[in-house]
Design a protein around this motif. Structure first.
Motif, PDB file in Angstrom:
ATOM      1  N   GLN A  13       0.829  -1.201   0.000  1.00  0.00           N
ATOM      2  CA  GLN A  13       0.000   0.000   0.000  1.00  0.00           C
ATOM      3  C   GLN A  13       0.869   1.259   0.000  1.00  0.00           C
ATOM      4  N   PRO A  14       0.830   2.061  -1.077  1.00  0.00           N
ATOM      5  CA  PRO A  14       1.643   3.286  -1.127  1.00  0.00           C
ATOM      6  C   PRO A  14       1.374   4.229   0.037  1.00  0.00           C
ATOM      7  N   LEU A  15       0.112   4.332   0.462  1.00  0.00           N
ATOM      8  CA  LEU A  15      -0.221   5.244   1.549  1.00  0.00           C
ATOM      9  C   LEU A  15       0.410   4.782   2.856  1.00  0.00           C
ATOM     10  N   VAL A  16       0.439   3.467   3.071  1.00  0.00           N
ATOM     11  CA  VAL A  16       1.067   2.918   4.274  1.00  0.00           C
ATOM     12  C   VAL A  16       2.572   3.183   4.246  1.00  0.00           C
ATOM     13  N   ARG A  17       3.180   2.952   3.088  1.00  0.00           N
ATOM     14  CA  ARG A  17       4.615   3.225   2.959  1.00  0.00           C
ATOM     15  C   ARG A  17       4.912   4.694   3.232  1.00  0.00           C
ATOM     16  N   SER A  18       4.021   5.562   2.758  1.00  0.00           N
ATOM     17  CA  SER A  18       4.205   6.995   2.984  1.00  0.00           C
ATOM     18  C   SER A  18       4.200   7.311   4.480  1.00  0.00           C
ATOM     19  N   GLY A  19       3.278   6.704   5.216  1.00  0.00           N
ATOM     20  CA  GLY A  19       3.217   6.939   6.662  1.00  0.00           C
ATOM     21  C   GLY A  19       4.468   6.446   7.367  1.00  0.00           C
ATOM     22  N   MET A  20       4.960   5.263   6.972  1.00  0.00           N
ATOM     23  CA  MET A  20       6.199   4.749   7.566  1.00  0.00           C
ATOM     24  C   MET A  20       7.379   5.651   7.232  1.00  0.00           C
ATOM     25  N   ARG A  21       7.413   6.117   5.971  1.00  0.00           N
ATOM     26  CA  ARG A  21       8.506   6.987   5.527  1.00  0.00           C
ATOM     27  C   ARG A  21       8.544   8.265   6.363  1.00  0.00           C
ATOM     28  N   GLU A  22       7.368   8.842   6.624  1.00  0.00           N
ATOM     29  CA  GLU A  22       7.308  10.070   7.411  1.00  0.00           C
ATOM     30  C   GLU A  22       7.744   9.814   8.857  1.00  0.00           C
ATOM     31  N   ALA A  23       7.356   8.655   9.386  1.00  0.00           N
ATOM     32  CA  ALA A  23       7.765   8.323  10.756  1.00  0.00           C
ATOM     33  C   ALA A  23       9.280   8.190  10.844  1.00  0.00           C
ATOM     34  N   LEU A  24       9.883   7.557   9.850  1.00  0.00           N
ATOM     35  CA  LEU A  24      11.340   7.422   9.834  1.00  0.00           C
ATOM     36  C   LEU A  24      12.007   8.792   9.719  1.00  0.00           C
ATOM     37  N   GLY A  25      11.424   9.661   8.907  1.00  0.00           N
ATOM     38  CA  GLY A  25      12.000  10.978   8.709  1.00  0.00           C
ATOM     39  C   GLY A  25      11.987  11.829   9.965  1.00  0.00           C
ATOM     40  N   ARG A  26      11.025  11.575  10.854  1.00  0.00           N
ATOM     41  CA  ARG A  26      10.940  12.357  12.091  1.00  0.00           C
ATOM     42  C   ARG A  26      11.831  11.798  13.193  1.00  0.00           C
ATOM     43  N   ALA A  27      12.364  10.600  12.992  1.00  0.00           N
ATOM     44  CA  ALA A  27      13.200   9.966  14.014  1.00  0.00           C
ATOM     45  C   ALA A  27      14.673  10.165  13.690  1.00  0.00           C
ATOM     46  N   GLN A  28      15.475  10.397  14.695  1.00  0.00           N
ATOM     47  CA  GLN A  28      16.900  10.588  14.483  1.00  0.00           C
ATOM     48  C   GLN A  28      17.593   9.249  14.236  1.00  0.00           C
ATOM     49  N   GLY A  29      18.548   9.274  13.316  1.00  0.00           N
ATOM     50  CA  GLY A  29      19.405   8.107  13.138  1.00  0.00           C
ATOM     51  C   GLY A  29      18.805   6.975  12.352  1.00  0.00           C
ATOM     52  N   LEU A  30      17.685   7.165  11.672  1.00  0.00           N
ATOM     53  CA  LEU A  30      17.089   6.135  10.827  1.00  0.00           C
ATOM     54  C   LEU A  30      17.180   6.592   9.380  1.00  0.00           C
ATOM     55  N   VAL A  31      17.757   5.770   8.542  1.00  0.00           N
ATOM     56  CA  VAL A  31      17.999   6.128   7.148  1.00  0.00           C
ATOM     57  C   VAL A  31      17.200   5.199   6.237  1.00  0.00           C
ATOM     58  N   LEU A  32      16.284   5.741   5.458  1.00  0.00           N
ATOM     59  CA  LEU A  32      15.500   4.934   4.527  1.00  0.00           C
ATOM     60  C   LEU A  32      16.315   4.707   3.257  1.00  0.00           C
ATOM     61  N   LEU A  33      16.635   3.439   2.993  1.00  0.00           N
ATOM     62  CA  LEU A  33      17.385   3.097   1.788  1.00  0.00           C
ATOM     63  C   LEU A  33      16.487   2.968   0.570  1.00  0.00           C
ATOM     64  N   ASP A  34      15.334   2.314   0.765  1.00  0.00           N
ATOM     65  CA  ASP A  34      14.453   2.069  -0.384  1.00  0.00           C
ATOM     66  C   ASP A  34      13.110   1.594   0.132  1.00  0.00           C
ATOM     67  N   GLU A  35      12.119   1.599  -0.757  1.00  0.00           N
ATOM     68  CA  GLU A  35      10.790   1.077  -0.439  1.00  0.00           C
ATOM     69  C   GLU A  35      10.171   0.520  -1.705  1.00  0.00           C
ATOM     70  N   ALA A  36       9.299  -0.454  -1.546  1.00  0.00           N
ATOM     71  CA  ALA A  36       8.637  -1.075  -2.701  1.00  0.00           C
ATOM     72  C   ALA A  36       7.443  -1.873  -2.221  1.00  0.00           C
ATOM     73  N   ALA A  37       6.629  -2.315  -3.184  1.00  0.00           N
ATOM     74  CA  ALA A  37       5.438  -3.104  -2.866  1.00  0.00           C
ATOM     75  C   ALA A  37       5.793  -4.534  -2.475  1.00  0.00           C
ATOM     76  N   SER A  38       6.953  -5.017  -2.919  1.00  0.00           N
ATOM     77  CA  SER A  38       7.379  -6.383  -2.592  1.00  0.00           C
ATOM     78  C   SER A  38       8.895  -6.445  -2.654  1.00  0.00           C
ATOM     79  N   VAL A  39       9.456  -7.508  -2.111  1.00  0.00           N
ATOM     80  CA  VAL A  39      10.910  -7.673  -2.141  1.00  0.00           C
ATOM     81  C   VAL A  39      11.390  -7.800  -3.583  1.00  0.00           C
ATOM     82  N   THR A  40      10.650  -8.552  -4.381  1.00  0.00           N
ATOM     83  CA  THR A  40      11.075  -8.774  -5.771  1.00  0.00           C
ATOM     84  C   THR A  40      10.964  -7.505  -6.612  1.00  0.00           C
ATOM     85  N   ALA A  41      10.069  -6.584  -6.230  1.00  0.00           N
ATOM     86  CA  ALA A  41       9.895  -5.347  -6.993  1.00  0.00           C
ATOM     87  C   ALA A  41      10.929  -4.292  -6.637  1.00  0.00           C
TER      88      ALA A  41
END
Length: 213
Positions: A13-41
């Motif tokens: 779910q793109p909207l769910v990923r967006s919420g997680m991404r924002e949570a990571l962005g507000r936390a110190q020391g967490l670096v988002l490398l990538d996101e996708a709908a599945s591991v294979t994608a």
């Protein structure tokens, strides 16, 4: 906990990923490398890049996704978002390498805390999952406390046999079977045959009797 925990998000779910991404962005020391709908994608990180420290698997990812993560990033901790607290599902998840489980209703602070804990090599259980597993272990311990004959009677009752049929199968009197049945209800704190059947299923007494998927 050192800064720079590398995180990958896997959720359909793109909207769910967006919420997680924002949570990571507000936390110190967490670096988002990538996101996708599945591991294979997922395109990155490439094999030449530093692997993620934590891979978040969203609701519905399933155990096949866990295996895909373990194959692609063997050193990464897996944090699973699960809509269920079913103890058998949770046990299978941890057996396959999941380091932590949170519910979709978890708040942002606890979500980040779970991320940091699994990145540090610890295990995280949301309280509801921990309670479910603890109750299941207690039920299993109660089943293990049954005698061999009590387990035989419980298994045959759960398979639908009558008292007469159980007596013939075990070469005992009907009165003995009735006594075992009453004792099982008392010992397990149950009230009916239906509850005995559910208990037998829950603790795996019928695993060898039922067809496997």
């Amino acid at each position: 906990m050192a800064d720079g925990v590398r995180v990958v998000i896997v959720d359909a779910q793109p909207l769910v990923r967006s919420g997680m991404r924002e949570a990571l962005g507000r936390a110190q020391g967490l670096v988002l490398l990538d996101e996708a709908a599945s591991v294979t994608a997922m395109v990155g990180p490439t094999p030449d890049d530093a692997p993620p420290d934590v891979v978040i698997l969203g609701v519905g990812s399933g155990l096949l996704a866990v295996r895909a993560v373990r194959e692609r990033w063997p050193t990464a901790a897996v944090l699973m978002v699960s809509a269920t607290t079913d103890p058998s599902s949770m046990r299978r998840a941890f057996e396959r390498g999941v380091a932590g489980v949170v519910l979709p209703t978890v708040d942002e602070d606890e979500f980040v805390r779970a991320l940091r804990l699994v990145a540090a090599g610890e295990q995280y259980l949301t309280p509801e999952v921990g309670a479910s597993l603890a109750t299941d272990r207690h039920d299993g311990a109660r089943a293990g406390a049954l005698s061999a004959r009590e387990r035989d009677v419980l298994r045959l009752l759960a398979l639908g046999h009558t008292n007469h049929e159980i007596a013939r199968e075990l070469v005992v009197s009907i009165r003995t079977v009735e006594g075992h049945r009453a004792h099982l209800l008392t010992k397990l704190g149950l009230a009916s045959r239906a509850e005995l059947v559910q208990h037998a299923l829950k603790v795996g007494l019928l695993d060898d009797e039922l067809p496997r998927s």
